[in-house]
Design a protein around this motif. Structure first.
Motif, short mmCIF file in Angstrom:
data_model
loop_
_atom_site.label_atom_id
_atom_site.label_comp_id
_atom_site.label_asym_id
_atom_site.label_seq_id
_atom_site.Cartn_x
_atom_site.Cartn_y
_atom_site.Cartn_z
N TYR A 50 0.82 -1.22 0.00
CA TYR A 50 0.00 0.00 0.00
C TYR A 50 0.86 1.27 0.00
CZ TYR A 50 -4.50 -2.37 0.54
OH TYR A 50 -5.61 -3.13 0.33
N GLY A 51 2.15 1.12 0.19
CA GLY A 51 3.01 2.29 0.12
C GLY A 51 2.88 3.24 1.30
N CYS A 52 2.56 2.71 2.47
CA CYS A 52 2.45 3.55 3.68
C CYS A 52 3.75 4.32 3.92
CB CYS A 52 2.14 2.71 4.91
SG CYS A 52 0.79 1.51 4.68
N HIS A 56 5.12 7.70 5.81
CA HIS A 56 5.54 7.42 7.18
C HIS A 56 6.94 6.79 7.20
CE1 HIS A 56 1.60 8.06 9.08
NE2 HIS A 56 1.04 7.38 8.10
N VAL A 68 5.38 12.80 5.54
CA VAL A 68 4.10 13.51 5.44
C VAL A 68 3.32 13.34 6.75
CG1 VAL A 68 1.91 13.68 4.19
CG2 VAL A 68 4.02 13.15 2.95
N PRO A 70 3.31 11.28 10.80
CA PRO A 70 4.28 11.04 11.88
C PRO A 70 5.01 9.71 11.69
CG PRO A 70 2.03 10.74 12.66
CD PRO A 70 1.92 11.24 11.27
N LEU A 72 6.20 6.02 12.61
CA LEU A 72 5.41 5.02 13.34
C LEU A 72 6.26 4.20 14.32
CD1 LEU A 72 2.96 3.86 10.50
CD2 LEU A 72 2.73 5.72 12.17
N LEU A 103 -11.18 11.28 11.53
CA LEU A 103 -10.78 12.69 11.60
C LEU A 103 -10.93 13.31 10.21
CD1 LEU A 103 -7.48 12.85 13.72
CD2 LEU A 103 -9.72 13.80 14.31
N ALA A 107 -4.72 14.50 6.63
CA ALA A 107 -4.01 14.26 5.37
C ALA A 107 -3.83 12.78 5.01
CB ALA A 107 -2.64 14.95 5.42
N PRO A 109 -5.23 9.50 3.52
CA PRO A 109 -6.40 9.17 2.67
C PRO A 109 -7.06 7.86 3.05
CG PRO A 109 -4.36 8.63 1.52
CD PRO A 109 -3.95 9.25 2.84
N MET A 111 -7.90 4.49 1.83
CA MET A 111 -7.22 3.78 0.74
C MET A 111 -7.98 2.55 0.28
SD MET A 111 -3.39 4.21 2.41
CE MET A 111 -2.42 3.67 1.01
N ILE A 121 -2.51 -5.38 9.13
CA ILE A 121 -1.63 -4.21 9.23
C ILE A 121 -1.53 -3.76 10.69
CG2 ILE A 121 -1.38 -1.77 8.61
CD1 ILE A 121 -2.63 -2.49 5.86
C1 HEC Z 1 -0.72 10.46 1.90
C2 HEC Z 1 0.01 10.21 3.11
C3 HEC Z 1 -0.34 9.03 3.98
C4 HEC Z 1 -0.42 7.70 3.61
C5 HEC Z 1 -0.29 7.09 2.23
C6 HEC Z 1 -0.63 6.96 4.84
N1 HEC Z 1 -0.70 7.81 5.90
FE1 HEC Z 1 -0.91 7.30 7.84
N2 HEC Z 1 -1.01 9.24 8.38
C7 HEC Z 1 -0.81 10.30 7.52
C8 HEC Z 1 -0.97 11.55 8.26
C9 HEC Z 1 -0.84 12.95 7.71
C10 HEC Z 1 -1.25 11.17 9.60
C11 HEC Z 1 -1.51 12.12 10.78
C12 HEC Z 1 -3.00 12.28 10.95
C13 HEC Z 1 -3.38 13.16 12.09
O1 HEC Z 1 -2.69 13.14 13.13
O2 HEC Z 1 -4.41 13.83 11.99
C14 HEC Z 1 -1.24 9.72 9.63
C15 HEC Z 1 -1.42 8.99 10.78
C16 HEC Z 1 -1.24 7.62 10.86
C17 HEC Z 1 -1.24 6.85 12.07
C18 HEC Z 1 -1.35 7.44 13.47
C19 HEC Z 1 0.07 7.86 13.86
C20 HEC Z 1 0.22 8.43 15.23
O3 HEC Z 1 1.33 8.86 15.55
O4 HEC Z 1 -0.72 8.47 16.01
C21 HEC Z 1 -1.05 5.55 11.74
C22 HEC Z 1 -0.96 4.37 12.68
C23 HEC Z 1 -0.95 5.50 10.30
N3 HEC Z 1 -1.07 6.76 9.80
C24 HEC Z 1 -0.76 4.33 9.58
C25 HEC Z 1 -0.73 4.28 8.19
C26 HEC Z 1 -0.69 3.06 7.43
C27 HEC Z 1 -0.61 1.66 8.03
C28 HEC Z 1 -0.71 3.40 6.11
C29 HEC Z 1 -0.74 2.50 4.90
C30 HEC Z 1 -1.85 1.58 4.85
C31 HEC Z 1 -0.74 4.85 6.05
N4 HEC Z 1 -0.76 5.35 7.33
C32 HEC Z 1 -0.75 5.59 4.88
C33 HEC Z 1 -0.54 10.23 6.18
C34 HEC Z 1 -0.53 9.07 5.42
#
Ligand code: HEC
Length: 129
Positions: A50-52, A56, A68, A70, A72, A103, A107, A109, A111, A121
Motif C-alpha cells: 500500500y506504500g504507507c 511514514h 508527510v 508522523p 510510526l 478525523l 491528510a 487518505p 485507501m 496491518i
Molecule cells: C498520503 C500520506 C499518507 C499515507 C499514504 C498513509 N498515511 Fe498514515 N497518516 C498520515 C498523516 C498525515 C497522519 C496524521 C493524521 C493526524 O494526526 O491527523 C497519519 C497517521 C497515521 C497513524 C497514526 C500515527 C500516530 O502517531 O498516532 C497511523 C498508525 C498510520 N497513519 C498508519 C498508516 C498506514 C498503516 C498506512 C498505509 C496503509 C498509512 N498510514 C498511509 C498520512 C498518510
C-alpha cells in the motif's frame, strides 16, 4: 464555529463506538487484544504494497522514510492514534480502514483497505513498541 467542530468530533467518536460495538456483537466476543487475530507478517507485506512508507517512517520496512505523517516508531505502545483515538487494536484497524471517518480532513487518505487486511496491518504495527 467551535460548536460545529465539536459536533463533528462527537459524530466521529460515535461512529467509532458504534463500529466497535457492532464488530464485537457480530463475533459474540469481547473486543480487545485477547481476541485480536491479525497476521503481522502479512501486515508487513501489505504495508509495503500500500506504500504507507511514502508518508511514514516505518521501522523494518525498506525505503519507508516518508515525512508527510508522523513516524510510526513505537506506535504499538502509544496512547492515542493521531492524538485523538484511544489506541486499541480494533481502533487501529478502524483508523487504517477509514482515517477520514475518524478525523475528517486529515491528510491520511481512505485507501480502500478491507477489514481483514486492516487487522493484519494493525497486528504488524503492534510489533513496533
Ligand atoms: C498520503 C500520506 C499518507 C499515507 C499514504 C498513509 N498515511 Fe498514515 N497518516 C498520515 C498523516 C498525515 C497522519 C496524521 C493524521 C493526524 O494526526 O491527523 C497519519 C497517521 C497515521 C497513524 C497514526 C500515527 C500516530 O502517531 O498516532 C497511523 C498508525 C498510520 N497513519 C498508519 C498508516 C498506514 C498503516 C498506512 C498505509 C496503509 C498509512 N498510514 C498511509 C498520512 C498518510
Amino acid at each position: 464555529m467551535g460548536r460545529a467542530f465539536g459536533s463533528t468530533v462527537a459524530e466521529a467518536v460515535l461512529v467509532v463506538l458504534l463500529a466497535a460495538a457492532l464488530s464485537g456483537c457480530g463475533q459474540g466476543k469481547a473486543a480487545g487484544p485477547a481476541n485480536f487475530n491479525g497476521d503481522p507478517k502479512r501486515g508487513a507485506d501489505l504495508v509495503r504494497s500500500y506504500g504507507c512508507g511514502g508518508c511514514h517512517d516505518i521501522p523494518g520496512i525498506a525505503n519507508a522514510d516518508g515525512n508527510v505523517g508522523p513516524p510510526l516508531h513505537r506506535i504499538g505502545a502509544r496512547t492515542y492514534i493521531a492524538g485523538f483515538l484511544q489506541n486499541s487494536p480494533d481502533n487501529m484497524a478502524f483508523w487504517i480502514q477509514d482515517p477520514q471517518k475518524v478525523l475528517p480532513g486529515n491528510a491520511m487518505p481512505q485507501m480502500g483497505i478491507p477489514p481483514d487486511q486492516a487487522r493484519d496491518i494493525a497486528a504488524f504495527l503492534y510489533t513496533l513498541k
